[in-house]
Design an enzyme around this catalytic site. Sequence first.
Site, PDB file in Angstrom:
ATOM      1  N   ASP A  82       1.140  -1.074   0.438  1.00 54.90           N
ATOM      2  CA  ASP A  82      -0.008   0.121   0.263  1.00 54.90           C
ATOM      3  C   ASP A  82       0.947   1.097  -0.384  1.00 54.90           C
ATOM      4  O   ASP A  82       1.917   1.497   0.373  1.00 54.90           O
ATOM      5  CB  ASP A  82      -1.253   0.314   1.366  1.00 54.90           C
ATOM      6  CG  ASP A  82      -2.377  -0.894   0.775  1.00 54.90           C
ATOM      7  OD1 ASP A  82      -2.657  -1.250   0.040  1.00 54.90           O
ATOM      8  OD2 ASP A  82      -2.286  -1.570   2.150  1.00 54.90           O
ATOM      9  N   ARG A 286      -7.918   4.201   3.024  1.00 57.33           N
ATOM     10  CA  ARG A 286      -6.294   4.791   4.684  1.00 57.33           C
ATOM     11  C   ARG A 286      -5.989   5.877   3.720  1.00 57.33           C
ATOM     12  O   ARG A 286      -4.846   5.406   3.305  1.00 57.33           O
ATOM     13  CB  ARG A 286      -5.728   3.708   4.459  1.00 57.33           C
ATOM     14  CG  ARG A 286      -6.329   2.510   5.584  1.00 57.33           C
ATOM     15  CD  ARG A 286      -5.213   1.611   6.165  1.00 57.33           C
ATOM     16  NE  ARG A 286      -6.403   1.004   6.787  1.00 57.33           N
ATOM     17  CZ  ARG A 286      -6.138  -0.914   7.233  1.00 57.33           C
ATOM     18  NH1 ARG A 286      -5.713  -0.834   5.327  1.00 57.33           N
ATOM     19  NH2 ARG A 286      -6.327  -1.857   7.225  1.00 57.33           N
TER      20      ARG A 286
END
Length: 829
Positions: A82, A286
């Site tokens: 990520d 996120r």
Amino acid sequence: MPKNLVIVESPAKAKTIEKFLGKDFQVESSFGHIADLPSKELGVDVDNNFEPKYIVDKDKKALVKKLKDLAKKADTIWLASDEDREGEAISWHLAEELGLEKSKTRRIVFNSITKSAIQKAIENPREINYNLVNAQQARRVLDRLVGYQLSPVLWKKIKPGLSAGRVQSVAVRLIVEREREIEGFTPEASYRIKAAFKTESGKVFEAKLSKAFSSKEKAEAFLQENIGADFSVAKLDKKPAKKSPAAPFTTSTLQQEASRKLYFSVGRTMQVAQRLYEAGLITYMRTDSVNLSKEALDAAKEAITSNYGKEYSEVRNYTGKSKGAQEAHEAIRPTDMKLQSPSLERDQSKLYELIWKRTLASQMSDAQLERTNVRISANKHQEEFTANGEVVKFDGFLKVYLEGSDDEDAEEQEGMLPAMKVNETLLNEYISATERFTRPPYRYTEASLVKKLEELGIGRPSTYAPTISTILNRGYVEKGTIEGVERKYTQLILEEGTVNEKNLTETIGSDKGKMVPTDIGMIVNDFLVSHFTNILDYNFTAKVEEDFDEIATGDEDWQKVMKSFYKDFHPTVLDVEENAERASGERILGEDPKTGKPLLVRLGRFGPMAQIGDAEDEEKRFASLLPDQSITTITFDEALTLFELPRKLGVYEGEEVEANVGRYGPYVKFGKKFISLEKGESAFEVDMDRAIELIKAKQLADAPIAHYEDEEVTKGVGRFGPFIKWNGLFINVNKKYDYDNLTKDDIVELIEAKKQKEIEKLIQEWPEEGIRIEKARWGRHNILKGKVKVELSKDVDATKISLEEAKALIEKKAPKKKTRAKAKTKAKK
């Protein structure tokens, strides 16, 4: 062998990405971090510039070997974790632990798992960003220092098994302080005036008086003034107004809105969002950013124009408050705006639709409104009634979505008012004066707690879900089950020239699902606030987040930040550990009328308790508090009543029957059996007849339902659902069977299937030694002897273990169990 190895952190993500890349690419998962700080030691060398000691867990060693072998054979290794700080640290650990050559390694990031995003990432690789890695290291090390040094102090000064954390302890402090505000709140009564009027055309509407009256007498006097009064429209204002849409979702606003509208917990929201992201349906979940890419803006515009018309479209660019490098490049949005309702399981479908609507609405026109304000005067006094109305002239974004609110005092949405003109005569239908009380502050919901933490700059989007889970799991906070109590209030009504009085009741204090601190939560909080003011300070915690942001941008050195923090923190820990008094939340309530000894409440080894006699009294008596009682609020009489337990109810079938309260609530004891009372039943009120009823039900439930191979078969319901028990085996009964009406054939089928599973599970066995090796979960094996269990790592071949090796492993584990058992016995004495 594929020339390219792509490593992501999630197997679900790997499956999705594999669809977009050709046969030259092999996609593997690291299953999150492959290296971390050790779990059973500090793992930070505070004397060597706070150097972390990263290790590969034994569960990950086989995986690391596999990835290392694949990396050696590949021409290029693509690290595709990520794009936040955590993801950057995962890539760094992979590069370090796999020994990747810099020339063969590429770091790629993407904020959505779509073919175009993956291809664009492959075309634009970069190197590992060590500023982001250091920001993640700083957070990990600082939180480790706080947790591993504060927690032992709590074990020593309050109770074993407690924990403290930089963000979790501040979250508990917020909840405790709110509870104290509620406990210290004194409601004040006033009388609010409401009236109903009829226009000349016969339309009825309601209006209010802007002021309230402080007493019943003043309210009644005002109503008397209105007897026989004439009313008319004194002023009429109509003004245009507008409402604008909310920005697209960030992590925290998604958590808040999913809580308000879908009733999802913060943890559930993040789990569902993770699955949507890994399936390629939404962008990375996120993020602190409210930006949308040009591609997304164009797609939203096209979707809005085709679905609703050009007048509903308004391209908007939003500005976020976050300064840090933690945010991804975009807000949370669907990867395909044309896809409104994909076929998904229920939770995913609900959350996807919420994200789709919010994203679309953020790019739509303002809602155009007309607000009306009417003032109504009387000929007998100077007070004016007011009424407000709202008409939607153009719905704009409201056609799709309206943001929820945490404001429980928010007025009901204004409706339309009938047509009126200035000086128009109005007929009064009634005027009421209703007693109303000021309300204490509201307890936090998960959504409002996240909102508050974000406002204070504490934590980051990725930390909110685990923070809330931690404080709930540790027992510092619980979800409220407060039913509320009845309160009387008065209403005066002027109708047809007469004032009448009504006595009414309302339920107050009902707080189901809200965050309520427990006794242990309050005691731990008070101890930490008293001795570690800096750590629990809201400004300090927010300042630390700013430091992390500066490390992430390369403007601050992470080890320098650690040094600055530790030089004050560590001496304080040593001082408190040495000199602070134990904390138990003790409150002395008075004297026991029978013995004259002090009656007090405090935290004991097994939870909150009442005590008669001081610490030195060898004959002191104890009683557990009831589940709905608290050390901070229990009264003298309530505490004294606890010592009436256990209550002797009588004798049944030659066994003594008594009622009592334990760690898990009220129960009836019959011989050696403990039978829980049902919800709402009290150990102080249950009688012998009800006890016998419960005993008979328990006996019936425990009675064998059949026999098989000369062994009893019984049934029950456990953590994992209904089961039958036979010859020491617990056998789950799935939905294929009618559990309430199991036939003999059903029972035989279930037992034989379980026996076959046990045979298949067995790897090796030495019956004369009572030792066996069995298959366990996740492809592992266990060595078992009695209650001793030794877990084998994945890389051990369980079929090749000898009896001597098995014995050695059992003996190595067994003394620890005996030592713990001895320690428990010693503690009890």
